[in-house]
Design an enzyme around this catalytic site. Structure first.
Site, PDB file in Angstrom:
ATOM      1  N   CYS A 115       0.989  -1.300  -0.037  1.00 44.61           N
ATOM      2  CA  CYS A 115      -0.073   0.007   0.009  1.00 44.61           C
ATOM      3  C   CYS A 115       0.781   1.303  -0.010  1.00 44.61           C
ATOM      4  O   CYS A 115       1.926   1.358   0.657  1.00 44.61           O
ATOM      5  CB  CYS A 115      -0.847   0.046   1.380  1.00 44.61           C
ATOM      6  SG  CYS A 115      -2.151  -1.109   1.198  1.00 44.61           S
ATOM      7  N   ASP A 306      -5.160   0.674  10.840  1.00 44.66           N
ATOM      8  CA  ASP A 306      -6.083  -0.087   9.702  1.00 44.66           C
ATOM      9  C   ASP A 306      -7.459  -0.149  10.057  1.00 44.66           C
ATOM     10  O   ASP A 306      -8.347  -0.515   9.100  1.00 44.66           O
ATOM     11  CB  ASP A 306      -5.589  -1.670   9.985  1.00 44.66           C
ATOM     12  CG  ASP A 306      -4.236  -1.865   9.360  1.00 44.66           C
ATOM     13  OD1 ASP A 306      -3.579  -1.047   8.747  1.00 44.66           O
ATOM     14  OD2 ASP A 306      -3.630  -3.016   9.345  1.00 44.66           O
TER      15      ASP A 306
HETATM   16  C1  UD1 Z   1       1.829  -4.144   9.997  1.00 46.99           C
HETATM   17  C2  UD1 Z   1       0.464  -4.422   9.297  1.00 46.99           C
HETATM   18  C3  UD1 Z   1      -0.300  -3.382   8.717  1.00 46.99           C
HETATM   19  C4  UD1 Z   1      -0.443  -2.209   9.823  1.00 46.99           C
HETATM   20  C5  UD1 Z   1       0.936  -1.861  10.531  1.00 46.99           C
HETATM   21  C6  UD1 Z   1       0.577  -1.066  11.790  1.00 46.99           C
HETATM   22  C7  UD1 Z   1       1.075  -6.666   8.376  1.00 46.99           C
HETATM   23  C8  UD1 Z   1       1.302  -7.449   6.983  1.00 46.99           C
HETATM   24  N1  UD1 Z   1       0.889  -5.280   8.060  1.00 46.99           N
HETATM   25  O1  UD1 Z   1       2.424  -3.500   8.813  1.00 46.99           O
HETATM   26  O2  UD1 Z   1      -1.551  -3.765   8.248  1.00 46.99           O
HETATM   27  O3  UD1 Z   1      -0.941  -1.037   9.320  1.00 46.99           O
HETATM   28  O4  UD1 Z   1       1.373  -3.128  11.078  1.00 46.99           O
HETATM   29  O5  UD1 Z   1      -0.209  -1.527  12.517  1.00 46.99           O
HETATM   30  O6  UD1 Z   1       1.187  -7.389   9.347  1.00 46.99           O
HETATM   31  N2  UD1 Z   1       8.721   1.782  10.420  1.00 46.99           N
HETATM   32  C9  UD1 Z   1      10.005   2.475  10.372  1.00 46.99           C
HETATM   33  N3  UD1 Z   1      11.009   1.510  10.060  1.00 46.99           N
HETATM   34  C10 UD1 Z   1      10.920   0.484   9.832  1.00 46.99           C
HETATM   35  C11 UD1 Z   1       9.631  -0.366  10.100  1.00 46.99           C
HETATM   36  C12 UD1 Z   1       8.623   0.361  10.196  1.00 46.99           C
HETATM   37  O7  UD1 Z   1      10.287   3.392  10.514  1.00 46.99           O
HETATM   38  O8  UD1 Z   1      12.020  -0.377   9.524  1.00 46.99           O
HETATM   39  C13 UD1 Z   1       7.780   2.666  10.712  1.00 46.99           C
HETATM   40  C14 UD1 Z   1       6.553   2.532   9.835  1.00 46.99           C
HETATM   41  O9  UD1 Z   1       6.947   3.363   8.657  1.00 46.99           O
HETATM   42  C15 UD1 Z   1       5.455   3.058  10.392  1.00 46.99           C
HETATM   43  C16 UD1 Z   1       5.607   2.587  11.933  1.00 46.99           C
HETATM   44  O10 UD1 Z   1       6.868   2.094  12.090  1.00 46.99           O
HETATM   45  O11 UD1 Z   1       5.481   4.279  10.693  1.00 46.99           O
HETATM   46  C17 UD1 Z   1       4.941   0.892  12.033  1.00 46.99           C
HETATM   47  O12 UD1 Z   1       4.872   0.159  10.979  1.00 46.99           O
HETATM   48  P1  UD1 Z   1       5.099  -1.390  11.299  1.00 46.99           P
HETATM   49  O13 UD1 Z   1       4.540  -1.722  12.521  1.00 46.99           O
HETATM   50  O14 UD1 Z   1       6.266  -1.792  10.930  1.00 46.99           O
HETATM   51  O15 UD1 Z   1       4.206  -1.886   9.992  1.00 46.99           O
HETATM   52  P2  UD1 Z   1       4.138  -3.048   9.337  1.00 46.99           P
HETATM   53  O16 UD1 Z   1       4.679  -4.241  10.256  1.00 46.99           O
HETATM   54  O17 UD1 Z   1       4.797  -2.981   7.895  1.00 46.99           O
END
Ligand code: UD1
Length: 420
Positions: A115, A306
């Site tokens: 997304c 979400d």
């Molecule tokens: C998962 C969910 C998604 C949900 C999100 C937050 C799955 C398949 N997807 O996505 O539906 O919207 O959790 O609840 O489980 N971030 C960083 N660096 C990183 C990783 C993340 O800065 O390396 C930031 C992201 O940009 C965001 C925040 O951390 O602002 C949370 O993201 P994250 O929890 O990692 O989302 P996903 O695990 O990708």
């Protein structure tokens, strides 16, 4: 390309059964790479993201069968290199990194897409792998993670927006086969992380503290096969609950986990929605007049990002001023412009959306931009008078199993149409 044609203004009435959670099943499917033995996963929703994950596991050498709602994986031999284009298509595919590094000490994966909600970096995933002693290279769009020895360590995984869900999953999975003890601080507490930890424990992993901000993983020599049933999708359940309230209907939601939905149920109650709970069954209807409210998205157990877009639809049909503040993904307001086409009055002020609710919504052609935005547009179409056409619904098929059929079962006039 498929579209959904909705003739709105019909309250949703009846019973709907919740499918298994997309966000639980993707990392659990990836976890099957950690063992040579057969893994059987039940309650798997039939979604395009699950099909993608099936193809990714196959491209890594695993044999995968998807039968009804049961996935059987046997990963006798696994390659460290995934199919570039498959992985690029889905953000959730990043969670193959942890299992590959755990089992092979090597993973080569393309930078994931998914997304378009913010920049979605993977720095915390890489920090997690480095925390176990792996080295990282980025070349030609691939991330190369290699470790001669994988050694447990203390890793702080908090980022700008708090913990990372899939980053926690990746670290937990890699650490199960590392030497020694790994402590994850500022771990994500989401129920999907807990479900993964439960599944890994049944495979022989030693994990303590899942569901809290500190998870301790003690590495073991090998993991074995498992039979596991994934938890119900709390986001799907919340979407139907909001649909009932937004259309002024009454919906009984079966097979939900209200204990995973406290923040959403609390806000629905603030908004004048009545939710009766009986075990795994929720019955949702308006409890009188709807009331304006304010919502801030936060990591679990806060209000889930979400469900933000869907909640905005309820606010749009509620007279008065409501506010949503998005604290997880900075650009997650793409649905606002599309909701405006239906007559909603919403303005964006920094990380907040101000909703002047109560205007009559009327149907229009709209474009889905991401998974949850699509769900919001469908709910808005159901609440609006007239016909709404939601285009680009492939986003919706990534995360909602048979949503059109389930809504028809609740009396909605909704059809899938194919436009060449
Ligand atoms: C998962 C969910 C998604 C949900 C999100 C937050 C799955 C398949 N997807 O996505 O539906 O919207 O959790 O609840 O489980 N971030 C960083 N660096 C990183 C990783 C993340 O800065 O390396 C930031 C992201 O940009 C965001 C925040 O951390 O602002 C949370 O993201 P994250 O929890 O990692 O989302 P996903 O695990 O990708």
């Amino acid at each position: 390309m498929d579209s959904l044609l909705i003739k709105g203004g019909v309250p949703l009435h009846g019973e709907v059964t919740i499918s298994g959670a997309k966000n639980a099943v993707l990392p659990i499917m990836a976890a099957t790479l950690l063992t040579k033995e057969k893994c059987v996963i039940r309650q798997v929703p039939n979604l395009s993201d699950v099909q993608f994950m099936t193809e990714i596991l196959q491209s890594l050498g695993a044999s995968v069968r998807f039968d009804g709602n049961v996935v059987t994986v046997q990963a006798n031999k696994v390659k460290p290199v995934g199919d570039y284009d498959l992985i690029r298509k889905m953000r959730g595919s990043i969670c193959i990194m942890g299992p590959l590094v755990g089992r092979l000490r090597h993973a080569r994966v393309s930078l994931p897409g998914g997304c378009i909600i913010g920049t979605r970096p993977i720095d915390l995933h890489l920090k997690a792998m480095k925390g176990l002693g792996a080295s990282i290279g980025i070349e030609g769009g691939y991330v190369d993670v290699k470790a001669r020895r994988l050694v447990g360590g203390d890793v702080f995984l908090g980022g700008r927006a708090g913990p990372t869900v899939l980053g926690t999953a990746n670290l937990m999975m890699a650490a199960t086969l590392a030497d020694g003890v790994t402590t994850i601080e500022s771990a994500a507490c989401e129920p999907e992380v807990v479900d993964l930890a439960y599944c890994l424990s049944k495979m022989g992993a030693k994990i303590v503290g899942a569901g809290s901000p500190t998870i301790v993983v003690t590495g073991v020599k090998e993991l074995h096969g498992v039979e596991h049933e994934v938890i119900p999708d709390r986001i799907e359940a919340a979407t139907f609950a909001i649909g009932a309230a937004a259309t002024n209907g009454e919906v009984t939601i079966k097979g939900a986990r209200p204990d995973h939905m406290h923040a959403v149920l609390d806000k629905l109650s603030d908004a004048g929605v009545k939710v009766e709970r009986k075990g795994l069954v929720l019955t949702v209807k308006r409890g009188g007049r709807l009331k304006p409210t304010d919502v801030t998205t936060l990591p679990y157990a806060g209000f889930p990002t979400d469900v933000q877009a869907q909640m905005m639809v309820l606010m749009a049909v509620t007279p008065g001023l409501s506010v949503i503040t998005e604290r997880i993904f900075e650009s997650r307001f793409m649905h606002v412009a599309e909701l405006a086409r239906l007559g909603a009055e919403i303005s964006i002020e920094g990380p907040s959306a101000i909703v002047k609710g109560g205007r009559k919504l009327s149907g229009a052609p709209v474009m889905a931009s991401d998974l949850r935005a699509s769900a919001a547009l469908v709910l808005a179409g159901l609440a609006a008078q007239g016909t709404t056409q939601v285009n680009r619904i492939y986003h919706l098929d990534r995360g909602y199993e048979h949503i059109d059929a389930k809504l028809r079962g609740l009396g909605a006039r909704i059809q899938r149409v194919n436009q060449q």
